[in-house]
Write a protein that holds these residues in place. Structure first.
Motif, short mmCIF file in Angstrom:
data_model
loop_
_atom_site.label_atom_id
_atom_site.label_comp_id
_atom_site.label_asym_id
_atom_site.label_seq_id
_atom_site.Cartn_x
_atom_site.Cartn_y
_atom_site.Cartn_z
N THR A 1 0.81 -1.22 0.00
CA THR A 1 0.00 0.00 0.00
C THR A 1 0.84 1.28 0.00
O THR A 1 0.30 2.38 -0.10
CB THR A 1 -0.94 0.01 1.22
OG1 THR A 1 -0.16 -0.26 2.40
CG2 THR A 1 -2.03 -1.05 1.08
N LEU A 2 2.16 1.15 0.16
CA LEU A 2 3.00 2.36 0.13
C LEU A 2 2.92 3.02 -1.24
O LEU A 2 2.84 2.34 -2.26
CB LEU A 2 4.46 1.98 0.41
CG LEU A 2 4.83 1.64 1.85
CD1 LEU A 2 6.24 1.06 1.90
CD2 LEU A 2 4.71 2.86 2.76
N ASP A 3 3.00 4.34 -1.27
CA ASP A 3 3.03 5.05 -2.55
C ASP A 3 4.40 4.93 -3.21
O ASP A 3 4.50 4.85 -4.43
CB ASP A 3 2.65 6.52 -2.34
CG ASP A 3 1.24 6.64 -1.81
OD1 ASP A 3 0.31 6.53 -2.62
OD2 ASP A 3 1.06 6.76 -0.58
N VAL A 4 5.43 4.93 -2.39
CA VAL A 4 6.80 4.70 -2.89
C VAL A 4 7.48 3.76 -1.91
O VAL A 4 7.46 3.99 -0.70
CB VAL A 4 7.60 6.02 -2.97
CG1 VAL A 4 9.02 5.74 -3.47
CG2 VAL A 4 6.91 7.05 -3.85
N SER A 5 8.10 2.71 -2.44
CA SER A 5 8.79 1.75 -1.58
C SER A 5 10.26 1.70 -1.99
O SER A 5 10.58 1.43 -3.14
CB SER A 5 8.13 0.38 -1.74
OG SER A 5 8.73 -0.54 -0.87
N LEU A 6 11.14 2.00 -1.06
CA LEU A 6 12.57 2.06 -1.34
C LEU A 6 13.25 0.91 -0.60
O LEU A 6 13.24 0.87 0.64
CB LEU A 6 13.12 3.41 -0.87
CG LEU A 6 12.45 4.63 -1.52
CD1 LEU A 6 12.78 5.91 -0.76
CD2 LEU A 6 12.86 4.75 -2.99
N PRO A 7 13.85 -0.04 -1.32
CA PRO A 7 14.36 -1.24 -0.66
C PRO A 7 15.69 -1.02 0.07
O PRO A 7 16.59 -0.36 -0.43
CB PRO A 7 14.56 -2.22 -1.83
CG PRO A 7 14.75 -1.35 -3.03
CD PRO A 7 13.98 -0.09 -2.79
N VAL A 8 15.77 -1.59 1.26
CA VAL A 8 16.98 -1.52 2.08
C VAL A 8 17.58 -2.92 2.20
O VAL A 8 16.90 -3.84 2.63
CB VAL A 8 16.64 -0.97 3.49
CG1 VAL A 8 17.86 -1.01 4.40
CG2 VAL A 8 16.07 0.43 3.39
N PRO A 9 18.86 -3.11 1.80
CA PRO A 9 19.47 -4.44 1.91
C PRO A 9 19.52 -4.94 3.35
O PRO A 9 19.52 -4.14 4.29
CB PRO A 9 20.88 -4.22 1.36
CG PRO A 9 20.82 -2.97 0.56
CD PRO A 9 19.75 -2.13 1.19
#
Ligand code: M6R
Length: 362
Positions: free
Chosen positions: A312-320
């Motif tokens: 549901t996030l508008d922007v999802s930024l992946p974290v290793p």
């Protein structure tokens, strides 16, 4: 001198894989489950240690807040953080069982030096975590650990925050091991996270376009809220400070659970919420709070541990996946977000109005 970058700030954000490599070089022993900062505590001091008090200002204070949680978890010592300008040694403490740690990039911040002088006067042992060889703080404390981030020119602290947290994490492991409070097997995942940190930060930098797009899409909002839990709280505070410092937009950071205790009244479609949704930050609970803001129309940008998908996030930024330093990696996204919002507005990024790199008045 800016190495092809338009601003020192962006150059310094991009230097983080290398500066972090310098910070950890020769200091991690993953196999033995230990870290070595070449400290020289008197015999018996750590065994009797009752409290670690961290004193610092601004971004360094947020690095201290991150570290305080690590000190409690890894060293088994109560740890508190104080705004240096407010610090007093305080009643009910025994000075010879207290370590006061000043965190200061420049080593020249008057408020922090004042706190260290009050700690010394009370008879506590003092320690500095700084970037600057020969700085005033190093002459006033009993021991120093250098963060080795290299010179930072931008007024906004970026690479030094990462190196401060990494150095303090190693100090927490070293103290925990020496006190017998931390098993090698429990230290190892932390050390592996630190070892893998430069590569993880590089992956975030390689994803800069995604942050630039988010900055362009949401940068003209009325206000920005940054939230997280646990280790995500200091990162939320730091993300908000970075944005307000260089973009002059209103930004606030707080514990995600506090949204419903007041700030939610301000939430509208014009107030994006940026969230730390990683390990070390109770991601599922944080996401529940983010959803409450989304229900009121706020767009949500999340820094999310690899594998955890919050659709549901508008922007999802992946974290290793790097364990307890994941919020520190998420912070790099927030640095880039602040940079691109400010850059789109044509701000004076390296020298924001009214601010100085080193604040030498109290
Ligand atoms: O040199 P110091 O780490 O002691 O400086 C403390 C603050 O003045 C500093 O972190 C300030 O908040 C930065 N401009 C934040 O980007």
């Amino acid at each position: 001198e800016k190495g092809g970058y338009e601003h020192y700030m962006r150059k310094e954000i991009h230097e983080q894989p290398e500066s972090l490599r310098q910070t950890i070089a020769g200091r991690l022993d993953v196999d033995a489950g230990d870290a070595d900062l070449d400290t020289s505590f008197p015999p018996g001091f750590l065994a009797d240690l009752e409290e670690i008090q961290i004193v610092a200002c601004g971004t360094s204070n947020y690095a201290g807040r991150y570290a305080a949680q690590l000190f409690e978890d890894l060293s088994g010592v109560r740890a508190t953080v104080e705004t240096a300008s407010e610090y007093e040694f305080g009643a009910g403490r025994s000075a010879d069982r207290t370590l006061v740690v000043a965190v200061t990039q420049s080593g020249e911040t008057a408020d922090t030096l004042g706190a260290i002088r009050r700690a010394n006067a009370a008879g506590a042992r003092t320690f500095a975590v700084t970037n600057t060889l020969g700085s005033t703080v190093t002459r006033e404390v009993d021991d120093t650990a250098f963060i080795r981030a290299g010179p930072e020119i931008g007024v906004a602290a970026t690479k030094t925050f990462a190196s401060q947290v990494a150095t303090l994490a190693m100090l927490a492991v070293a103290i925990g091991r020496e006190r017998g409070a931390l098993a090698a097997a429990d230290a190892r995942p932390v050390l592996e996270g630190l070892r893998d940190l430069p590569g993880a930060v590089q992956q975030v930098l390689d994803n800069e376009d995604a942050v630039r797009e988010a900055a362009t899409e949401y940068g003209d909002s009325e206000a920005f809220f940054f939230v997280g839990r646990q280790l995500g709280v200091p990162v939320a505070l730091e993300g908000a400070l970075k944005l307000k410092e260089i973009s002059y937009d209103h930004a606030e950071g707080f514990a995600a659970g506090e949204l419903k205790h007041g700030p939610l009244a301000l939430v509208t479609p014009e107030t994006p919420v940026l969230a730390v949704l990683t390990e070390g930050g109770r991601a599922d609970e944080t996401m529940n709070n983010v959803t409450e803001a989304q229900t009121r129309g706020a767009p949500a940008i999340g820094c999310v541990s690899a594998g955890d998908k919050y659709a549901t996030l508008d922007v999802s930024l992946p974290v290793p996946d790097v364990g307890v330093v994941e919020p520190l990696v998420a912070n790099v996204y927030l640095q880039l977000f602040a940079y691109h919002v400010a850059n789109d507005k044509g701000r004076s990024i390296d020298k924001p109005r009214n601010l100085a790199k080193s604040v030498t008045v109290e």
